[in-house]
Design an enzyme around this catalytic site. Structure first.
Site, PDB file in Angstrom:
ATOM      1  N   SER A 137      -7.876   6.896  -5.764  1.00 40.25           N
ATOM      2  CA  SER A 137      -8.730   6.587  -6.904  1.00 40.25           C
ATOM      3  C   SER A 137      -8.656   7.668  -7.977  1.00 40.25           C
ATOM      4  CB  SER A 137     -10.161   6.342  -6.439  1.00 40.25           C
ATOM      5  OG  SER A 137     -10.944   5.811  -7.467  1.00 40.25           O
ATOM      6  N   ASP A 280     -10.175   4.368 -14.490  1.00 43.17           N
ATOM      7  CA  ASP A 280      -9.731   5.477 -13.659  1.00 43.17           C
ATOM      8  C   ASP A 280      -8.354   5.127 -13.094  1.00 43.17           C
ATOM      9  OD1 ASP A 280     -10.379   3.661 -11.634  1.00 43.17           O
ATOM     10  OD2 ASP A 280     -11.241   5.197 -10.335  1.00 43.17           O
ATOM     11  N   ASP A 282      -6.884   4.104 -10.383  1.00 36.06           N
ATOM     12  CA  ASP A 282      -6.579   2.876  -9.642  1.00 36.06           C
ATOM     13  C   ASP A 282      -7.321   1.677 -10.217  1.00 36.06           C
ATOM     14  OD1 ASP A 282      -9.107   3.599  -8.682  1.00 36.06           O
ATOM     15  OD2 ASP A 282      -8.734   2.761  -6.699  1.00 36.06           O
ATOM     16  N   ASP A 284     -10.396   0.775 -10.528  1.00 38.77           N
ATOM     17  CA  ASP A 284     -11.594   0.155  -9.964  1.00 38.77           C
ATOM     18  C   ASP A 284     -12.863   0.633 -10.669  1.00 38.77           C
ATOM     19  OD1 ASP A 284     -11.749   2.697  -8.850  1.00 38.77           O
ATOM     20  OD2 ASP A 284     -12.123   2.010  -6.803  1.00 38.77           O
TER      21      ASP A 284
END
Length: 533
Positions: A137, A280, A282, A284
């Site tokens: 992430s 961000d 990734d 999510d």
């Protein structure tokens, strides 16, 4: 497993050589605490040893997942595997798919790198038994991670996480774990995700959007999703658009960090955008920027996760046309603002407060008879705006709905700042602030928590307070109908610090500006007192 045995069976010669070169103290440290499933799965630095992310750990973790799935009668079923573009992700993703295939599962390895919400969507859309995403992430560049979905695309919770950890402890040496070749799938799942995410838009109109992918994997998917939702005027931060695991233009690849959104806001000002969106790495999480000129000031500012949560919660609950029969449920975590609860009550919906993490938020409607989750958020810029399709935070669908809201307001000559003012007048000024406290290690954090339990502060910011001791946090509250304070303290699961979340609520009598000044003063006083704990 002893260090010498681990090294002898490490299938990656790079990490094997790295470990062989470590001195005794370093080896002892690396083998003292194997990676554990935390709030968002396994996560750690990419390096050798059981306390980090590497090929050996990924192989053993996947062997363990295969054992747990098989014990639950899910042997041979479909498992979705995806990955981001971080260091090691391609190797880890392929290895994950190969171990599952060797265990007889029907593996669908998504082609290339994909945003994390695509995997959560794919598990739910296909009825897969599980999904695994290789991602860290918004962690620092040196890190990577391993995220597991079950039960219709929900993050795992106990006892599943403990079951996997127990199986990992009993796993064979990494080089003895069977693997079978898996080719990336020719699948339309990314396309289906884009269509679904674009479909969260409910209105029309045009807005100018500035967007950054922050060197992550969400850029191309986000731009295409916005385009299909009817947003053609999208400007991207070119230096941050392509995936780059080194994240060269930011000190820390998290839109919430100071300076991370500077390039985005500069672009937004240059193109006279209506809204700025930061994903961000990734994709999510979604951070939102708005022009200060809406409130008579120059420049731009990023909204807090709570402010975006209030806006989206109110926007979703205000929609009567798409409303389904039954009880609508919205959710936020124990460390998020309380305003969503008041908004929900106003819209005849149920608000559920959960522990931190989307593994709990995604299940918020489980104990509400006839209830259906329609929105959930956490203060760390995580928003779930389409729970029927993605039961996890999803920065791309959230971005679509934010832009839809801004377009709807623009068409009426309205703006986000004015909406936030109206929410404050109706529900009170909610001033939130984080007051993290650095500690030497987990032992010091535990000692402080123990001391606060045994001898809690009796007053905070001039208010008598009470303590609510829940599973992983302490909640201090005090105040009256005119003003109240709230502090939530919990140890970090990933860093040596105590996380302290504060909120001051002040009812608005007449002067909103004066009420905000009072709330800010109380907030500063509250934070100062916490720092002395």
């Amino acid at each position: 497993m002893k260090p010498e045995d681990w090294i002898a069976h490490d299938p990656d010669p790079v990490t094997a050589a790295e470990l062989a070169a470590c001195d005794a103290d370093e080896l002892t440290a690396r083998f003292a605490r194997p990676l554990k499933f935390g709030t968002a799965g396994l996560r750690g630095p990419v390096r050798g040893g059981p306390d980090a992310m590497n090929l050996a750990v990924v192989l053993r973790a996947t062997w363990a997942v295969a054992q747990v799935l098989s014990r639950r009668g899910l042997a041979g079923q479909r498992v979705i595997v995806g990955r981001d573009a971080r260091h090691g992700s391609a190797q880890f993703g392929a290895a994950t798919a190969e171990v599952l295939a060797a265990h007889g599962f029907s593996v669908l390895l998504l082609p290339g790198h994909v945003p994390t919400p695509v995997v959560a969507f794919a598990v739910r859309a296909t009825g897969a038994a599980a999904g695994i995403q290789i991602t860290a992430s918004h962690n620092p560049p040196a890190d990577n991670g391993y995220k597991v979905y079950l039960d219709g695309g929900l993050q795992i919770i106990s006892p599943t996480d403990r079951d996997i950890e127990e199986a990992m402890a009993a796993a064979p040496p990494a080089d003895q774990i069977p693997r079978a070749p898996v080719a990336p799938a020719d699948t339309d799942l990314v396309e289906r995700y884009i269509e679904r995410a674009a479909g969260v838009r409910r209105g029309g109109g045009s807005v100018c959007i500035a967007l950054t992918a922050l060197h992550g994997v969400g850029g191309a998917v986000a731009v295409e999703t916005l385009r299909r939702a009817g947003f053609d005027d999208v400007h991207t931060v070119a230096t941050q658009f392509a995936p780059d695991p080194n994240f060269p233009t930011v000190a820390f690849p998290n839109p919430e960090e100071p300076g991370a959104a500077d390039a985005l806001l500069a672009l937004a000002a240059d193109v006279a955008a209506d809204v700025a969106i930061a994903l961000d790495p990734d994709a999510d999480r979604c951070a939102v920027g708005i022009p200060l000129g809406m409130s008579g000031e120059a420049g731009w500012r990023m909204l807090s996760g709570d402010e975006t949560g209030w806006l989206l919660g109110d926007y979703i609950l205000s929609d009567t046309q798409g409303r389904q029969p039954g009880t609508r449920v919205v959710a936020s975590t124990v460390v998020s603002s309380r305003m969503l609860s008041a908004i929900a009550a106003d819209h005849d919906a149920v608000h559920v407060e959960t522990l931190t993490g989307f593994k709990w938020l995604a299940r918020a409607d489980a104990d509400v008879p006839g209830g259906t989750l329609v929105y959930a958020y956490e203060e760390a810029i995580g928003h779930c705006v389409d729970p029927a399709a993605v039961r996890d935070k999803d920065g791309i669908s959230a971005a679509v709905l934010v832009c839809d809201l801004v377009a709807s307001l623009k068409a009426k000559g309205d703006n986000v700042s004015d909406v936030l003012d109206r929410l404050a007048r109706r529900y009170g000024v909610h001033q939130v602030a984080a007051a993290p406290r650095r500690v030497a290690d987990v032992v010091e954090a535990a000692n402080i928590m123990r001391r606060l339990r045994a001898d809690p502060p009796r007053r905070l910011a001039g208010f008598d307070t009470t303590l609510d001791d829940i599973t992983d946090a302490l909640i201090f509250t005090g105040g009256d109908a005119d003003a109240s304070v709230r502090v939530v303290v919990r140890p970090s699961g990933t860093e040596p610090k105590l996380k302290c979340y504060t909120e001051v609520r002040c009812a608005v009598a007449e002067d909103l500006a004066a009420t905000r000044q009072r709330a800010e003063a109380l907030s500063r006083q509250l934070v100062a007192e916490i720092q002395r704990w």
